[in-house]
Write a protein that holds these residues in place. Structure first.
Motif, short mmCIF file in Angstrom:
data_model
loop_
_atom_site.label_atom_id
_atom_site.label_comp_id
_atom_site.label_asym_id
_atom_site.label_seq_id
_atom_site.Cartn_x
_atom_site.Cartn_y
_atom_site.Cartn_z
N TYR A 164 0.84 -1.21 0.00
CA TYR A 164 0.00 0.00 0.00
C TYR A 164 0.87 1.26 0.00
O TYR A 164 0.63 2.19 -0.76
CB TYR A 164 -0.93 0.00 1.22
CG TYR A 164 -1.60 1.32 1.47
CD1 TYR A 164 -2.66 1.75 0.66
CD2 TYR A 164 -1.17 2.16 2.49
CE1 TYR A 164 -3.26 2.96 0.87
CE2 TYR A 164 -1.78 3.38 2.70
CZ TYR A 164 -2.83 3.77 1.89
OH TYR A 164 -3.42 4.98 2.12
N GLU A 165 1.88 1.27 0.86
CA GLU A 165 2.76 2.44 0.92
C GLU A 165 3.51 2.63 -0.40
O GLU A 165 3.66 3.77 -0.87
CB GLU A 165 3.75 2.28 2.08
CG GLU A 165 3.10 2.43 3.44
CD GLU A 165 4.03 2.12 4.60
OE1 GLU A 165 5.20 1.73 4.35
OE2 GLU A 165 3.59 2.27 5.75
N SER A 190 2.52 1.63 -3.41
CA SER A 190 1.58 2.07 -4.44
C SER A 190 1.18 3.52 -4.22
O SER A 190 1.01 4.28 -5.19
CB SER A 190 0.33 1.17 -4.48
OG SER A 190 -0.40 1.27 -3.28
N THR A 191 1.04 3.93 -2.97
CA THR A 191 0.72 5.33 -2.68
C THR A 191 1.86 6.24 -3.13
O THR A 191 1.62 7.28 -3.75
CB THR A 191 0.47 5.52 -1.17
OG1 THR A 191 -0.58 4.64 -0.76
CG2 THR A 191 0.08 6.95 -0.85
#
Length: 116
Positions: free
Chosen positions: A57-58, A60-61
């Motif tokens: 998630y980090e 991709s963010t």
């Protein structure tokens, strides 16, 4: 002697009941321990999955932010190019209109001269 034998039998029965209870409790304890081990393994597995998902998630963010910044910079550059092109076209249009009016005046002059 009979009384002692009865007490011994009674004590023996109590001991058997206590042993059965102890065996049952040992089985329950073993089952609970196995259940705890199973749940603990699942917890560890979920914890690892959570960490992996959080990392993804980090990443991709961060990638999305980087990509959006690049796209925004590219669009801003394109807007500047279009604004410059619009300015150039506006100037060319003004020059064309100036020449058009000049030519119209010249035509009117020539028409007026030819009529005279």
């Amino acid at each position: 002697l009979d009384e002692m034998l009865n007490e011994a039998k009674h004590s023996e029965e109590k001991a058997k009941k206590a042993m059965v209870d102890a065996a049952r409790l040992a089985d329950e304890l073993r089952a609970e321990h196995e259940h705890y081990s199973s749940v603990h393994k699942q917890y560890k597995s979920l914890e690892v999955s959570y960490k992996e998902l959080n990392l993804r998630y980090e990443e991709s963010t961060a990638n999305a932010a980087k990509t959006s910044k690049q796209a925004l910079a590219k669009l801003e550059g394109r807007v500047k190019e279009l604004e410059a092109a619009l300015g150039d076209e506006t100037n060319r249009y003004a020059d064309c209109m100036k020449n058009f009016r000049k030519c119209e005046r010249r035509i009117k002059e020539l028409t007026f001269q030819s009529e005279e």
